[in-house]
Design a protein around this motif. Structure first.
Motif, PDB file in Angstrom:
ATOM      1  N   ALA A  37       1.181  18.016   7.513  1.00 23.83           N
ATOM      2  CA  ALA A  37       1.821  17.670   8.783  1.00 23.83           C
ATOM      3  C   ALA A  37       3.295  17.312   8.571  1.00 23.83           C
ATOM      4  O   ALA A  37       4.134  17.544   9.444  1.00 23.83           O
ATOM      5  N   LYS A  38       3.623  16.765   7.399  1.00 24.25           N
ATOM      6  CA  LYS A  38       5.002  16.402   7.103  1.00 24.25           C
ATOM      7  C   LYS A  38       5.903  17.628   6.971  1.00 24.25           C
ATOM      8  O   LYS A  38       7.118  17.515   7.067  1.00 24.25           O
ATOM      9  N   ARG A  39       5.278  18.788   6.733  1.00 31.44           N
ATOM     10  CA  ARG A  39       6.059  20.008   6.547  1.00 31.44           C
ATOM     11  C   ARG A  39       6.285  20.766   7.852  1.00 31.44           C
ATOM     12  O   ARG A  39       6.905  21.832   7.840  1.00 31.44           O
ATOM     13  N   ILE A  40       5.818  20.245   8.974  1.00 32.94           N
ATOM     14  CA  ILE A  40       5.938  20.964  10.243  1.00 32.94           C
ATOM     15  C   ILE A  40       7.391  21.331  10.576  1.00 32.94           C
ATOM     16  O   ILE A  40       7.664  22.467  10.991  1.00 32.94           O
ATOM     17  N   PRO A  41       8.372  20.420  10.405  1.00 28.03           N
ATOM     18  CA  PRO A  41       9.762  20.824  10.696  1.00 28.03           C
ATOM     19  C   PRO A  41      10.216  22.018   9.857  1.00 28.03           C
ATOM     20  O   PRO A  41      10.938  22.888  10.353  1.00 28.03           O
ATOM     21  N   TRP A  42       9.792  22.062   8.594  1.00 32.59           N
ATOM     22  CA  TRP A  42      10.178  23.180   7.740  1.00 32.59           C
ATOM     23  C   TRP A  42       9.455  24.462   8.158  1.00 32.59           C
ATOM     24  O   TRP A  42      10.029  25.543   8.120  1.00 32.59           O
ATOM     25  N   HIS A  43       8.185  24.337   8.557  1.00 31.74           N
ATOM     26  CA  HIS A  43       7.456  25.514   9.027  1.00 31.74           C
ATOM     27  C   HIS A  43       8.118  26.092  10.278  1.00 31.74           C
ATOM     28  O   HIS A  43       8.228  27.316  10.426  1.00 31.74           O
ATOM     29  N   LEU A  44       8.546  25.226  11.182  1.00 31.11           N
ATOM     30  CA  LEU A  44       9.246  25.691  12.383  1.00 31.11           C
ATOM     31  C   LEU A  44      10.559  26.374  12.002  1.00 31.11           C
ATOM     32  O   LEU A  44      10.899  27.443  12.526  1.00 31.11           O
ATOM     33  N   SER A  45      11.295  25.743  11.087  1.00 32.44           N
ATOM     34  CA  SER A  45      12.567  26.307  10.651  1.00 32.44           C
ATOM     35  C   SER A  45      12.367  27.679  10.013  1.00 32.44           C
ATOM     36  O   SER A  45      13.125  28.622  10.273  1.00 32.44           O
ATOM     37  N   GLN A  46      11.338  27.807   9.170  1.00 28.89           N
ATOM     38  CA  GLN A  46      11.076  29.086   8.513  1.00 28.89           C
ATOM     39  C   GLN A  46      10.731  30.175   9.526  1.00 28.89           C
ATOM     40  O   GLN A  46      11.120  31.339   9.358  1.00 28.89           O
ATOM     41  N   ARG A  47      10.021  29.812  10.579  1.00 28.10           N
ATOM     42  CA  ARG A  47       9.660  30.801  11.600  1.00 28.10           C
ATOM     43  C   ARG A  47      10.861  31.193  12.450  1.00 28.10           C
ATOM     44  O   ARG A  47      11.024  32.369  12.811  1.00 28.10           O
ATOM     45  N   PHE A  48      11.718  30.233  12.784  1.00 22.89           N
ATOM     46  CA  PHE A  48      12.958  30.569  13.482  1.00 22.89           C
ATOM     47  C   PHE A  48      13.820  31.490  12.614  1.00 22.89           C
ATOM     48  O   PHE A  48      14.444  32.435  13.116  1.00 22.89           O
ATOM     49  N   ALA A  49      13.852  31.205  11.313  1.00 26.35           N
ATOM     50  CA  ALA A  49      14.628  32.040  10.397  1.00 26.35           C
ATOM     51  C   ALA A  49      14.099  33.470  10.387  1.00 26.35           C
ATOM     52  O   ALA A  49      14.874  34.436  10.372  1.00 26.35           O
ATOM     53  N   ALA A  50      12.773  33.628  10.403  1.00 22.48           N
ATOM     54  CA  ALA A  50      12.182  34.972  10.418  1.00 22.48           C
ATOM     55  C   ALA A  50      12.580  35.732  11.680  1.00 22.48           C
ATOM     56  O   ALA A  50      12.877  36.934  11.630  1.00 22.48           O
ATOM     57  N   VAL A  51      12.601  35.038  12.818  1.00 25.08           N
ATOM     58  CA  VAL A  51      13.011  35.677  14.078  1.00 25.08           C
ATOM     59  C   VAL A  51      14.469  36.121  13.999  1.00 25.08           C
ATOM     60  O   VAL A  51      14.820  37.244  14.397  1.00 25.08           O
TER      61      VAL A  51
END
Length: 371
Positions: free
Chosen positions: A99-113
């Motif tokens: 759960a602590k990695r959620i901001p990074w997961h969001l960032s990685q997905r925005f980066a993919a877009v």
């Protein structure tokens, strides 16, 4: 690509890196928009027909968000007149990690877009991930391509004295493995494999290169080794062993390098495994997450030389048809040629549109024009 007659230039931030016959330029700024001017200058200076970006989020920052470098590459793509192709070895982490990695997961997905919207093609190495990204990046689904990786250990002449020099007695069943200790490498199972072999009367040892955390008296850790030493390790072994939590896939350079050497490979099948590719017997597999099944699989290979030879033979066929660099290189050459041709067509269409728009503007009589 070089063997196919293409000229290459590598832009890297790693100091003192040189490749034989390949031009190298060094990028000395941070991988974010603050370094845009320097990176744009380096790319334009090399005058490429296409730009390939090797993308792994953690390669550009320790946290691995990926957003900063994605914005930099978007700026770069808009500033050059050549197509950008992203080679995404990894894209984003699973939501279930922490759960602590959620901001990074969001960032990685925005980066993919951002990258998919900026690139001519977005290349991944796993069939399952290609399908997943086509759904996630649905506006750019046609840009998501699949190209497997080739071996990362160059070929050398085998050393017939390697086993003797490393204290491996005659008649010993030698297993080899290497990796960087990624969480998906379920190497804790290897201790159980050694215990199972010992219980079955097999005199076995395991040699490991890299950083795999396996503690057992029959394990020898070689640490980080040269590419030649890695090749000799693979060539000297009876079986290359690497259980994987997500299953063997076409992004596993360690497994593909073992196939290139001609080693019999024992691994696992999981959610990332393309069964159409790997179920032909080129690798011996057991279900991921079942340590007992994997230990039994290795025991069967250790006690059945004929079965082991069959896996080796089919592994060579799998490698030569799918993972050999001439195969992978031709796929990349075809993709880049298509990207360059498509980019030229787009530029011509844009020039025609601009020319047409300019003519229309000249035809407008300002006195008669009404908004």
């Amino acid at each position: 690509m070089q063997n196919l007659g293409h000229d290459l230039t590598v832009i890297t931030s790693t100091p003192k890196v040189a490749y034989e016959g390949i031009a190298t330029a060094h990028f000395n700024r941070r991988w974010d928009v603050s370094g845009a001017s320097e990176l744009i200058g380096l790319v334009k200076g090399s005058r490429p027909d296409a730009l390939v970006v090797q993308y792994v989020p953690h390669a550009y920052s320790e946290r691995g968000g990926g957003l900063a470098v994605a914005l930099l590459l978007r700026r770069l793509a808009r500033s050059i007149s050549v197509p950008m192709v992203v080679n995404a070895h990894e894209v984003y982490g699973a939501w279930t990690e922490s759960a602590k990695r959620i901001p990074w997961h969001l960032s990685q997905r925005f980066a993919a877009v951002i990258l998919a919207s900026s690139a001519e093609a977005f290349v991944v190495t796993i069939k399952r991930r290609q399908g997943e990204l086509k759904r996630f990046l649905w506006p750019w689904t046609e840009r998501v391509k699949l190209i497997q990786i080739g071996p990362t250990v160059p070929a050398h002449a085998p050393d017939p004295d390697w086993r003797r020099r490393h204290g491996v007695a005659d008649g010993t069943f030698l297993m080899t493995s290497f990796g960087l200790g990624h969480p998906t490498q379920a190497v804790t199972q290897l201790s159980a494999v050694l215990d199972t072999l010992a219980a079955g009367g097999v005199n076995a040892r395991l040699f490991i290169a890299g950083r795999l955390d396996v503690v057992h008296p029959l394990v020898t850790h070689l640490g980080y080794v040269s590419s030649e030493d890695a090749y000799q390790l693979l060539a000297a072994g009876d079986v290359f062993v690497l259980p994987l939590a997500d299953g063997v896939s076409s992004r596993r350079s360690s497994v593909i390098s073992a196939l290139a050497v001609g080693a019999a490979v024992a691994t696992t099948a999981g959610r990332d495994t393309d069964l159409d590719l790997f179920c032909g017997g080129g690798v011996a597999m057991s279900p991921s997450g079942d340590p007992d099944a994997f230990a039994e699989l290795v025991l069967q290979l250790a006690t059945n030389a004929e079965a082991r030879a069959g896996v080796t033979r089919l592994g060579r066929e799998l490698f030569s048809s799918t993972f050999a660099w001439p195969v992978v290189g031709n796929m990349w050459a075809e993709l880049l040629e298509q990207a360059a041709e498509q980019n030229i067509r787009k530029r011509k269409a844009r020039n025609v549109w601009l020319f047409s728009a300019a003519i229309d503007r000249k035809r407008v009589n300002p006195k008669r024009f009404r908004p």
